[in-house]
Every structure is written in structure tokens, then in C-alpha cells.
Design an enzyme around this catalytic site. Structure first.
Site, PDB file in Angstrom:
ATOM      1  N   ASP A 231      -2.324   0.177  -6.962  1.00  0.00           N
ATOM      2  CA  ASP A 231      -3.765   0.058  -6.750  1.00  0.00           C
ATOM      3  C   ASP A 231      -4.060  -0.843  -5.546  1.00  0.00           C
ATOM      4  O   ASP A 231      -3.444  -1.896  -5.384  1.00  0.00           O
ATOM      5  CB  ASP A 231      -4.371  -0.564  -8.019  1.00  0.00           C
ATOM      6  CG  ASP A 231      -5.884  -0.651  -7.978  1.00  0.00           C
ATOM      7  OD1 ASP A 231      -6.530   0.403  -7.989  1.00  0.00           O
ATOM      8  OD2 ASP A 231      -6.408  -1.779  -7.925  1.00  0.00           O
ATOM      9  N   GLU A 292      -2.392   3.956  -3.349  1.00  0.00           N
ATOM     10  CA  GLU A 292      -3.828   4.165  -3.115  1.00  0.00           C
ATOM     11  C   GLU A 292      -4.105   3.672  -1.695  1.00  0.00           C
ATOM     12  O   GLU A 292      -4.422   2.514  -1.460  1.00  0.00           O
ATOM     13  CB  GLU A 292      -4.679   3.376  -4.117  1.00  0.00           C
ATOM     14  CG  GLU A 292      -6.129   3.832  -4.039  1.00  0.00           C
ATOM     15  CD  GLU A 292      -7.165   2.772  -4.422  1.00  0.00           C
ATOM     16  OE1 GLU A 292      -8.354   3.121  -4.429  1.00  0.00           O
ATOM     17  OE2 GLU A 292      -6.795   1.614  -4.684  1.00  0.00           O
TER      18      GLU A 292
HETATM   19  C1  NOJ Z   1      -9.080   1.117  -7.008  1.00  0.00           C
HETATM   20  C2  NOJ Z   1      -9.239   1.763  -8.350  1.00  0.00           C
HETATM   21  O1  NOJ Z   1      -8.902   3.113  -8.241  1.00  0.00           O
HETATM   22  C3  NOJ Z   1     -10.661   1.529  -8.766  1.00  0.00           C
HETATM   23  O2  NOJ Z   1     -11.012   2.283  -9.897  1.00  0.00           O
HETATM   24  C4  NOJ Z   1     -10.831   0.054  -9.004  1.00  0.00           C
HETATM   25  O3  NOJ Z   1     -12.183  -0.223  -9.292  1.00  0.00           O
HETATM   26  C5  NOJ Z   1     -10.407  -0.759  -7.775  1.00  0.00           C
HETATM   27  N1  NOJ Z   1      -9.202  -0.294  -7.159  1.00  0.00           N
HETATM   28  C6  NOJ Z   1     -10.173  -2.190  -8.154  1.00  0.00           C
HETATM   29  O4  NOJ Z   1      -8.987  -2.299  -8.884  1.00  0.00           O
END
Ligand code: NOJ
Ligand code: CA
Length: 566
Positions: A231, A292
């Protein structure tokens, strides 16, 4: 489903035997084209709150996932990424972790997770977890210690700074609105949070943080977890001098903040050291890292592969966010990742973005768009990551009133930003109450279209989106050209039809996708690609045709033709 024969490359045997000592449940077999398991796998993201509720409390859970492994196997899913299921105050629905080595009681127990992994094994399905590496919850014991005093040994595990001129240390804003700094009156300092204030950023410059996180990574691999989706890796580091970001004049975002160019707290080069560290651990267990990675250009994306030393699967959101049915635009983006040295990773929807049928459709053609774009990204060279429910054509069901919003960014940014509840609605299993998800009030409203769009009804309809997905995935798993073939763009000046060839050892699959709302005719000069014949035998098509003449292919609006050419 036909499973592929695999051979072991001798160069990998040594690593394999070392790995087997750590975790006999995973092996590093590669196929004859040299592809590893994650290159041949179809991934499927499950938002655990919303997939299946085994104990009827209105919230999905791990046992719910377990009960649907037969469905996932039938569909053609090889690996499931579960969004955070760790203990959490749920301010950001799990992306605020208070214990990385446990399961939130709402979702089950560690024993349930172990059972899921074991049952997954018998279904040939691996599990990937979501590693929230940028920040913890403010209720994580590490942060509770860190905020307790300036001298606490964990103080430096987070980013604490003195204020400046009576305000926060600099002008950085949180991506979720407001200043990225929260003042703590007890210790008279501010801490940094790129997301909500309840998500303090970890200080990755502190080696103790890195050690703790690498330890957690290995802890899950030893339990049989096959990898992680990482993430928010873009924001792991901040400029040590905390320089102000330049602002973009007069541009206000949905939260009322003036937008800024995040040059001092986004994609700092140090990120790559951490990714190398995480990868080193992953390699000991033949695990995969998915990133991500919100990149602005192909150079940035390429950097995330780190020449084979960082993330194996950074997600290419530049393809995800084309946001119009434009063959030239898709061609350009696909061509860019093809020309890079990394293995492409395609995603159309996830828990943070509006579902793709809403972003690409005009409101009346969603089924056609679902068939068209799934035919595209499931037949490209690379690994696809599906999002639960897209296979039945699930749409966004956004809240209609601010008071109904659950995602805090939706309450804060309403009405410009409605939050992410709409793409996180309960999975639609059948026509019964709440789409068969639960009989109590579900945590998030079920899309009223569930009577038409649900697994049970669509399974029985040969023309459904679900059966289309099932067939495309079956083809993808059994056709060598689709699994291992090169990608060759065809008819590159066609503004309406996206076409390409996938070729492997003399086997050729032609994919033809009409992205326009009008019928199209197209033809191909395949001789220049060493293909002599002009007859294509249909593998899958939205029209009824067993064979086509490649010099004269007719496609209905949004029509798809996939076939073998010799
Ligand atoms: C990316 C995640 O996919 C999202 O859902 C989240 O709110 C933020 N990172 C913070 O962790
Ligand atoms: Ca439940």
C-alpha cells in the site's frame, strides 16, 4: 480446468530447495517459457468487508471467502489479494492497522486465515495480503508509545517535528484533506500523516522500523501467504529538511485545499531501498510483491521494477485511467509498458476508484463495455488483477446523501468527493434479500440492480457478463499464445478498433476489439507477420461466427472477436 505442465529450470533448483525448507507449500516452478507462477496467475482483489458474510452480522469475513473458493476456482482465479483484514479501528476501513500479525475479530481469527490458506491450496488458489507500509493506526502500540513522550524509544518510529511560526512545520497537505500535520499538546510537537490523522506515517529512515516490517513480512510468508500488495509505496519517505511543496496557483481540490506539487513527500528515491529490502525477503519464499504505484510516466513505472530487484508487479494505473474507449490511447499505454523491461500488470477497477463499467460506459452499454474491456485486459501479455464483482458487471452505487456516506473522505469532500463506498458494495450472489450477502442490514448498501446482476442468475444465462468472463479466463489459462505469446500491435492507425496479435512458437491469436458505438469493418495484413492463411477460427466472439475472413471482419458496436490464425 486444464493446469499447465511445468518444468523446473536447473538454475532455480538450489533456491527452490532452500525455499522448501522455509515453506514447503510454495514452489518456484517456472513454465517452459520461463514464467513464474504470478506471471501465469489471474489475481482477484477481495474487499473482505464486502465479499461474503458467513456469520450474518452484515460484514464480510474470512470464512465467507472460504465458502466461495469453488466459485473462484470455477471462475478462473489463481490468486486472491485480500484488502487489509488486520486488527484496526477501521477509520480507513482497515488501512489503519493496529497489529500487523493478527486478524481483526470482525473478519475472523488467525486460525481462520490458516484454514483459508490451506483450503486455498486444495483449490489451487494462493493468498496475498495487503501490507500497509507507509503508516500504522494511531492506536498501534508503536504509536501509543511514540506519542507518550519525547524520550520514548519509539518516538523516532514516526515523523515528529516542532512547529514553525506558530503553525505546522511546513505547508504539506494530507491527500485526504487539511494539513498533513497534527499537533500533540502533550509533547508540544506535530506528527506527520499523509492520509488521515489516525494514520501516522512511519519513519522508514529508522532501521528499527525497517527491521520490524521485514520481520512481519517473513512472519506471514511462513504462514503460507504468497505475497503482498504494498500500500502507498510512493509516500514512504519525506524530505529531511521538510521543504515546502510548491503550490499550484488557484487550484482547489474537493477538500478546499490549494493543490500542490508533492515534490518533497512523494516518490523520493529512498523508496527504492525499502523496496529492495522487501524484495530480498520475498525472494526467500518465492513470494510476489504487487505495488500500489501511481506513476505519471513510464520511466517512473520502470523504476519500480528496479531492474528485477524491486516490485515484480507494479500496477500500471496509466492504463487503468485511460477513462475513454480510445484505441489510440490504449495502444499508446500498452505499447509503453510493452517497451519497458518489466512484466505488465493490468487493473481496471479497485476499492479506491469508480468501477470501470461506470468510467468507460455511457450508462446504456455497461454489459458491452464489461465484455469489451475484459476481453482486452485478460488477453494482453501480463498479469491481470480483477476486482471482486466486476465479473458480474457490478456497478458503483454511490451514496445519494452526505449523511449516508461512510468513507470519511466522502463526508469531508461532499459533494465533489463522494468517497469510495460506491465501489465497495456487497457482492451480489443471488436474488434473495441483500443479494444473498446477509439478512441483517449490511454495512454498506447493496446495489438495487442485484436482481439482474448476481452470480446465480448470471451463471444460468449463457450470454451473461459472468459467463463471458468465465470463457475468457478459461481461454487465457489454456491457450499457449495468450499465456506466453508476444504482443504485436496491429492496424495502429485505426481510431475505432484495437487489434493485436499474441504469438508463441507459431501459434497466433488475433484479438479484435471494436471500441466504438457503430459497426466497424476491418482487415489485416498478417503475411507481414509470417501468417499465410486468411481464415481465422473463432475462439470467442460477441457475435455468432465460427470462422472469419481476416480480410473482411465485421464487428457490431463494441463487438469482440478473438480467434486463431495460421
Ligand atoms: C491506498 C489504499 O488503497 C486506500 O484505500 C487507503 O485509503 C490509502 N492507501 C491509505 O492506506
Ligand atoms: Ca461477518
Amino acid at each position: 480446468m486444464t493446469r499447465r505442465l511445468t518444468i523446473f529450470l536447473s538454475a532455480l533448483l538450489l533456491a527452490g530447495s532452500m525455499f522448501a525448507q522455509n515453506n514447503p507449500s510454495q514452489s518456484n516452478a517456472v513454465d517452459e517459457a520461463g514464467h513464474q507462477w504470478w506471471q501465469n496467475a489471474v489475481f482477484y482483489e477481495i474487499y473482505p468487508r464486502s465479499f461474503a458474510d458467513s456469520n450474518n452480522d452484515g460484514i464480510g469475513d474470512l470464512n465467507g471467502i472460504d465458502q466461495h473458493l469453488d466459485y473462484l476456482r470455477w471462475l478462473g482465479v489463481d490468486a486472491v489479494w485480500i484488502s487489509p483484514m488486520f486488527p484496526s479501528p477501521q477509520v480507513d476501513f482497515g488501512y489503519d492497522v493496529s497489529d500487523y500479525e493478527n486478524v481483526d475479530p470482525k473478519y475472523g481469527t488467525l486460525a481462520d486465515m490458516d484454514k483459508l490458506v490451506a483450503d486455498g491450496k486444495s483449490h489451487d488458489i494462493k493468498f496475498i495480503l495487503d501490507f500497509v507500509v507507509n503508516h500504522t493506526s494511531d492506536k498501534h502500540p508503536w504509536f501509543i508509545e511514540s506519542e507518550s513522550s519525547r524520550n520514548n524509544p519509539k518516538r523516532d518510529w514516526y515523523i515528529w517535528r516542532d512547529g514553525k511560526n506558530g503553525g505546522p512545520p511546513n505547508n504539506w497537505t494530507s491527500t485526504f484533506g487539511g494539513s498533513a500535520w497534527k499537533f500533540d499538546p502533550k509533547t508540544n510537537q506535530y506528527y506527520y500523516h499523509f492520509f488521515y490523522a489516525e494514520q501516522p506515517d512511519l519513519n522508514w529512515r529508522n532501521p528499527a522500523v525497517a527491521d520490524a516490517m521485514y520481520g512481519t513480512e517473513a512472519w506471514w510468508y511462513k504462514r503460507g501467504i504468497a505475497g503482498f500488495r504494498l500500500d502507498a509505496v510512493d509516500t514512504l519517505f519525506e524530505d529531511p529538511e521538510l521543504k515546502d511543496n510548491p503550490v499550484i496557483d488557484h487550484k482547489q481540490n474537493a477538500f478546499g485545499d490549494i493543490e500542490q506539487k508533492r515534490i518533497y513527500n512523494d516518490k523520493l528515491p529512498e523508496v527504492h531501498d525499502v523496496l529492495k529490502g522487501l524484495r530480498k525477503v520475498a525472494d526467500q519464499y518465492n513470494a510476489v510483491l504487487i505495488g500500489e504505484t501511481w506513476t505519471d510516466n513510464i520511466k517512473e513505472l520502470e523504476e519500480y521494477y528496479g531492474g528485477g530487484k524491486e516490485i515484480q508487479m507494479p500496477m500500471d494505473f496509466m492504463v487503468t485511467m485511460v477513462n475513454k474507449l480510445s484505441p489510440p490511447e490504449f495502444r499508446k499505454r500498452i505499447g509503453a509498458v510493452e517497451a519497458s523491461s518489466g512484466w505488465p500488470v493490468f487493473v481496471l477497477s479497485n476499492h479506491d476508484i469508480v468501477r470501470y463499467v461506470d468510467r468507460y460506459g455511457n450508462g446504456t452499454n455497461k454489459d458491452q463495455v464489461a465484455k469489451l474491456l475484459s476481453a482486452m485486459y485478460l488477453t494482453l501479455r501480463g498479469t491481470p488483477i480483477m476486482y471482486y464483482g466486476e465479473e458480474i458487471g457490478m456497478e458503483n452505487n454511490d451514496p445519494k446523501r452526505r449523511e449516508d456516506v461512510q468513507d470519511p473522505i466522502g463526508r469531508r469532500g461532499w459533494p465533489k468527493e463522494k468517497g469510495r463506498d460506491g465501489e465497495r458494495t456487497p457482492m451480489q450472489w443471488n436474488t434473495s434479500t441483500n443479494a444473498g450477502f446477509c439478512t441483517v442490514k449490511p454495512w454498506n448498501a447493496v446495489d438495487p440492480k442485484y436482481k439482474t446482476y448476481n452470480v446465480e442468475t448470471e451463471k444460468a444465462d449463457p450470454n451473461s457478463v459472468l459467463n463471458w468472463y468465465h470463457h475468457v479466463l478459461e481461454l487465457r489459462h489454456t491457450n499457449r499464445a495468450l499465456l506466453d505469446g508476444d504482443y504485436v500491435a496491429l492496424n495502429e492507425s485505426d481510431a475505432n478498433v484495437l487489434s493485436y496479435l499474441r504469438s508463441y512458437k507459431g501459434q497466433n491469436v488475433l484479438v479484435v476489439l471494436n471500441m466504438s458505438s457503430s459497426p466497424q469493418k476491418t482487415k489485416f495484413d498478417l503475411a507481414s507477420h509470417g501468417i499465410k492463411g486468411t481464415t481465422g477460427s473463432t475462439l470467442l466472439s460477441t457475435a455468432k461466427a465460427n470462422q472469419v475472413d481476416v480480410n473482411d471482419i465485421s464487428l457490431e458496436p463494441y463487438g469482440v472477436w478473438i480467434g486463431e490464425v495460421k
